[in-house]
Design an enzyme around this catalytic site. Sequence first.
Site, PDB file in Angstrom:
ATOM      1  N   LYS A 146     -60.651  35.777  30.638  1.00 59.62           N
ATOM      2  CA  LYS A 146     -61.236  34.434  30.494  1.00 59.62           C
ATOM      3  C   LYS A 146     -60.198  33.345  30.784  1.00 59.62           C
ATOM      4  O   LYS A 146     -60.525  32.176  30.906  1.00 59.62           O
ATOM      5  CB  LYS A 146     -61.820  34.253  29.090  1.00 59.62           C
ATOM      6  CG  LYS A 146     -63.009  35.183  28.793  1.00 59.62           C
ATOM      7  CD  LYS A 146     -63.490  35.012  27.352  1.00 59.62           C
ATOM      8  CE  LYS A 146     -64.521  36.059  26.932  1.00 59.62           C
ATOM      9  NZ  LYS A 146     -65.881  35.756  27.415  1.00 59.62           N
ATOM     10  N   THR A 155     -72.505  32.146  28.512  1.00 57.20           N
ATOM     11  CA  THR A 155     -73.668  31.392  28.050  1.00 57.20           C
ATOM     12  C   THR A 155     -73.242  30.048  27.474  1.00 57.20           C
ATOM     13  O   THR A 155     -74.046  29.128  27.409  1.00 57.20           O
ATOM     14  CB  THR A 155     -74.449  32.188  26.978  1.00 57.20           C
ATOM     15  OG1 THR A 155     -73.517  32.784  26.067  1.00 57.20           O
ATOM     16  CG2 THR A 155     -75.279  33.283  27.618  1.00 57.20           C
ATOM     17  N   HIS A 168     -73.635  44.416  30.130  1.00 56.76           N
ATOM     18  CA  HIS A 168     -72.996  43.107  29.948  1.00 56.76           C
ATOM     19  C   HIS A 168     -71.577  43.035  30.500  1.00 56.76           C
ATOM     20  O   HIS A 168     -70.888  42.040  30.262  1.00 56.76           O
ATOM     21  CB  HIS A 168     -72.926  42.736  28.465  1.00 56.76           C
ATOM     22  CG  HIS A 168     -74.246  42.551  27.812  1.00 56.76           C
ATOM     23  ND1 HIS A 168     -74.860  41.319  27.715  1.00 56.76           N
ATOM     24  CD2 HIS A 168     -75.082  43.433  27.231  1.00 56.76           C
ATOM     25  CE1 HIS A 168     -76.007  41.458  27.078  1.00 56.76           C
ATOM     26  NE2 HIS A 168     -76.169  42.736  26.776  1.00 56.76           N
ATOM     27  N   LYS A 186     -74.641  25.922  27.378  1.00 58.12           N
ATOM     28  CA  LYS A 186     -74.716  25.051  26.200  1.00 58.12           C
ATOM     29  C   LYS A 186     -74.034  23.712  26.470  1.00 58.12           C
ATOM     30  O   LYS A 186     -74.536  22.650  26.071  1.00 58.12           O
ATOM     31  CB  LYS A 186     -74.054  25.735  24.995  1.00 58.12           C
ATOM     32  CG  LYS A 186     -74.821  26.958  24.513  1.00 58.12           C
ATOM     33  CD  LYS A 186     -74.004  27.862  23.598  1.00 58.12           C
ATOM     34  CE  LYS A 186     -74.689  29.241  23.549  1.00 58.12           C
ATOM     35  NZ  LYS A 186     -73.851  30.273  22.907  1.00 58.12           N
ATOM     36  N   LYS A 236     -64.161  30.060  23.323  1.00 58.46           N
ATOM     37  CA  LYS A 236     -64.756  31.380  23.555  1.00 58.46           C
ATOM     38  C   LYS A 236     -63.740  32.403  23.072  1.00 58.46           C
ATOM     39  O   LYS A 236     -62.602  32.042  22.749  1.00 58.46           O
ATOM     40  CB  LYS A 236     -65.082  31.588  25.044  1.00 58.46           C
ATOM     41  CG  LYS A 236     -63.925  31.244  26.002  1.00 58.46           C
ATOM     42  CD  LYS A 236     -64.349  31.414  27.463  1.00 58.46           C
ATOM     43  CE  LYS A 236     -64.996  30.173  28.060  1.00 58.46           C
ATOM     44  NZ  LYS A 236     -66.291  30.418  28.643  1.00 58.46           N
ATOM     45  N   ARG A 237     -64.141  33.672  22.998  1.00 61.55           N
ATOM     46  CA  ARG A 237     -63.180  34.701  22.616  1.00 61.55           C
ATOM     47  C   ARG A 237     -61.947  34.614  23.517  1.00 61.55           C
ATOM     48  O   ARG A 237     -62.059  34.281  24.703  1.00 61.55           O
ATOM     49  CB  ARG A 237     -63.830  36.090  22.708  1.00 61.55           C
ATOM     50  CG  ARG A 237     -64.842  36.353  21.614  1.00 61.55           C
ATOM     51  CD  ARG A 237     -64.217  36.293  20.235  1.00 61.55           C
ATOM     52  NE  ARG A 237     -63.320  37.412  20.039  1.00 61.55           N
ATOM     53  CZ  ARG A 237     -63.597  38.483  19.312  1.00 61.55           C
ATOM     54  NH1 ARG A 237     -64.756  38.586  18.676  1.00 61.55           N
ATOM     55  NH2 ARG A 237     -62.721  39.473  19.176  1.00 61.55           N
TER      56      ARG A 237
HETATM   57  C1  F55 Z   1     -68.610  43.831  21.935  1.00 62.61           C
HETATM   58  C2  F55 Z   1     -68.279  45.133  21.671  1.00 62.61           C
HETATM   59  C3  F55 Z   1     -68.038  46.002  22.712  1.00 62.61           C
HETATM   60 CL1  F55 Z   1     -67.647  47.618  22.362  1.00 62.61          CL
HETATM   61  C4  F55 Z   1     -68.142  45.593  24.009  1.00 62.61           C
HETATM   62  C5  F55 Z   1     -68.476  44.290  24.277  1.00 62.61           C
HETATM   63  C6  F55 Z   1     -68.706  43.420  23.236  1.00 62.61           C
HETATM   64  C7  F55 Z   1     -69.050  42.014  23.503  1.00 62.61           C
HETATM   65  O1  F55 Z   1     -68.993  41.203  22.595  1.00 62.61           O
HETATM   66  N1  F55 Z   1     -69.429  41.701  24.733  1.00 62.61           N
HETATM   67  C8  F55 Z   1     -69.845  40.462  25.138  1.00 62.61           C
HETATM   68  O2  F55 Z   1     -69.921  39.519  24.373  1.00 62.61           O
HETATM   69  N2  F55 Z   1     -70.216  40.378  26.409  1.00 62.61           N
HETATM   70  C9  F55 Z   1     -70.717  39.132  26.945  1.00 62.61           C
HETATM   71  O3  F55 Z   1     -72.138  39.155  26.958  1.00 62.61           O
HETATM   72  C10 F55 Z   1     -72.661  37.881  27.281  1.00 62.61           C
HETATM   73  C11 F55 Z   1     -74.170  37.974  27.171  1.00 62.61           C
HETATM   74  O4  F55 Z   1     -74.691  38.723  28.216  1.00 62.61           O
HETATM   75  C12 F55 Z   1     -72.212  37.449  28.661  1.00 62.61           C
HETATM   76  O5  F55 Z   1     -72.655  36.140  28.867  1.00 62.61           O
HETATM   77  C13 F55 Z   1     -70.686  37.517  28.791  1.00 62.61           C
HETATM   78  O6  F55 Z   1     -70.313  37.260  30.116  1.00 62.61           O
HETATM   79  C14 F55 Z   1     -70.205  38.877  28.348  1.00 62.61           C
HETATM   80  O7  F55 Z   1     -68.791  38.919  28.362  1.00 62.61           O
END
Ligand code: F55
Length: 833
Positions: free
Chosen positions: A573, A678, A374, A682, A567-568
Amino acid sequence: VEASIPEPQREAWKRNQPEDFKDKDGFERAVVRHVETTLARSMFNCDESAAYSATSLAIRDRLITGWNKTQQRQTYRDAKRVYYLSLEFLMGRALDNAILNVGLKDVTKAGLADLGFRMEDIISQEHDAALGNGGLGRLAACFLDSLASLNYPAWGYGLRYRYGIFKQEIIDGYQVEVPDYWLDFNPWEFPRHDVTVDIQFFGHVNKTINDQGKTVSVWEGGETVVAVAYDVPIPGYDTPTTNNLRLWSSKASGGEFDFQKFNNGDYESSVADQQRAETISAVLYPNDNLERGKELRLKQQYFWVAASLHDIVRRFKKSKRPWSEFTDQVAIQLNDTHPTLAIVELQRILIDVEGLEWDVAWDLVTNTFGYTNHTVLPEALEKWPVGLVQHLLPRHLQIIYDINLYFLQKVEKAFPKDRDMLRRVSIIEESQPKMVRMAYLAIVGSHKVNGVAELHSDLIKTTIFKDFVQIYGPDKFTNVTNGITPRRWLHQANPRLAELIASKCGGNSFLKDLTQLNRLEAHAKDPNFRREWAEIKYANKVRLSRYIKEANGVTVNPAALFDVQVKRIHEYKRQQLNIFGVIHRYLALKAMKPEDRKKQLPRVSIFGGKAAPGYWMAKQIIHLINAVGAVVNKDEDIGDLLKVIFLEDYNVSKAEMICPASDISEHISTAGTEASGTSNMKFVLNGGLIIGTCDGANIEITREVGENNIFLFGNLAEDVEDLRHAHNYGSHSIDSDLDKVFGEIEKGTFGAPDDFGALIAAVRHHGDYYLVSDDFHSYIQTHALVDEAYRNQDEWVSKCITAVARMGFFTSDRCIDEYAESIWNVEPLVVRE
Ligand code: F55
């Protein structure tokens, strides 16, 4: 099997199966019965919270019968199952979704009205299940919905955190974190106190000779923690299939606490042992796209992975099949590298416990697992110190070394002249201290590796995993572009729009085949349809405006253009780009003559999102947004022309209110950094347009909806490296408009300038890693185009309708079918009823 009722008595069971209610009267009877007998209340003290509890219990009764039957059917038909291992499931609320999926919306609404309640009020009593950070966790939740809706025999496995993602409060413009204790009353989970697994930590490895004269490794000593299963039903939409999400909770082995120690007067350590065990599943780590390498996190990972694999293997062994048929029965998907130890654990079970030969076992292991990546951000790639793994999981470290040895031997054979290749691809990084590279372990131990959008899947092949493409060939690497469930993100979030769409798409079948949205395209220019469409958008904006008034005390004009970024909070971002752009707009408005101002289009800039508690820069961004809002929102020269809102505690249920109310939303990551995104999907699905960079799934959204129905800007991923290089080694000049924005901040217009010094310095003096200055001009220009386009409402609404009509590709149902076909080799289990 031992607890099964003998044949002669089964007739009595069959005769007495609980009956599902089907109509309003049945629903009301169930609710009143639960109020009076389960909750021990009555019509004289039934508040909304009690009504929520009773409604949930009534709907839950309906789920359970289908859930039991689904599990029986899947066992009886001996189907291959998919296991989705994710450390995060960002589920949000369950009641609304359950009502929709079992087809009881109208019944529930009417029944609750009879009993004196509004369905919306009852639904909003529920606390979100927030066992995730952001996109990765929400993707897992959408996948569960699609797996059930498409009748795939599938289980989710996760951790039952006592505390989910923290609740965010904004105090004096700063984020403050408050614990999210969500388990007070949770009717959606079923404790299975009889389903437990002992999980071992620490200890040492002994080699002994077994009966057959073979040398075997035995992992001994250390401590044991018990994993207890909690099951959550996952109802499919418009199908009897109800799958299972199994969440593990940790508790001390040997009862509540150690009475031996207790009686000997060692009260404190007896309680401490218990607390240490329970700590494992106590709290979700609140970082997204950042790995911090804490011992407790590794403990969480092994605890959850070992319990899940034990469960999967136990289920397989019940079928009495030979091990050679394991991969006919089991596919396991790793959601990022967090569950990578599952690869090692399965190999350990097969060789140490089941006595298989290494090669035979390894073949089964690699054919079982698939790995989804991801992120390409280096700070998010998991690595664990060898010493820590050695201490916590001594046998696993040996197996990791063996996996690496055999792997490197193969690499050496294939690339005999390339010494550096061995160093680069080794699962063990020869650093100080040595580290286990989890992504490499996941690749070596899986048969497929996928990215989550086309650009991202290409990038992992050409950058972070380039060597592995050389070694394994390109076919091991594939793409499955993310998707979202239209049940929650259209029907549930935006019921009026869903109804309008249904009126043109031949009913609700588009919710199971989203490509049917294309029938809307014929109506994109129909004035009546456009009017109804615009009315719904306006009503959704009125609802959000009311909420903003309540939550922030700010009055916003629902006729203004609503510009949303939720978003976060993360530098990549680029919420900082957005707020700098807002300041630029503010300065432009201030500089205008009053008569020119009157001609400007009113805007509401809406932000929301959590910063990881330890991410100082992200917290600075939140503070700047709030500081700008405090000044702009009370500026009488500006009035309705610009409002800046930070919505506290963005979560799934708030997203369901916000997405339908946006005109334009921002997906503006530095090109090449956002794997997919994502929320972009939405927002478009809810009739909003987007402004975005050529990044992640934005690119595929553009391909689908057409360039005229999206606002793209900024540098391309292929140019990022050169630009960064130029910042650091050439002369780096800041965009002149951005420079004026910085000047205004430094003048103290938004409070003490020192508070925001780091945000400015990151661009001016520290290489502007995220290309804020490089993209600023094109960002501002593109926003001017947005304003211009919005002025022509007929055209705008046509664009929105056209975009929605072309969004069929982005359903998570399509993703799941792709995973099933190209990675899992599983098929839906047709329900014959
Ligand atoms: C959480 C904990 C760790 Cl250690 C690393 C990453 C995350 C996390 O929350 N990652 C995350 O949300 N990644 C997102 O995944 C989405 C689904 O595939 C993507 O759409 C997005 O681009 C990506 O940042």
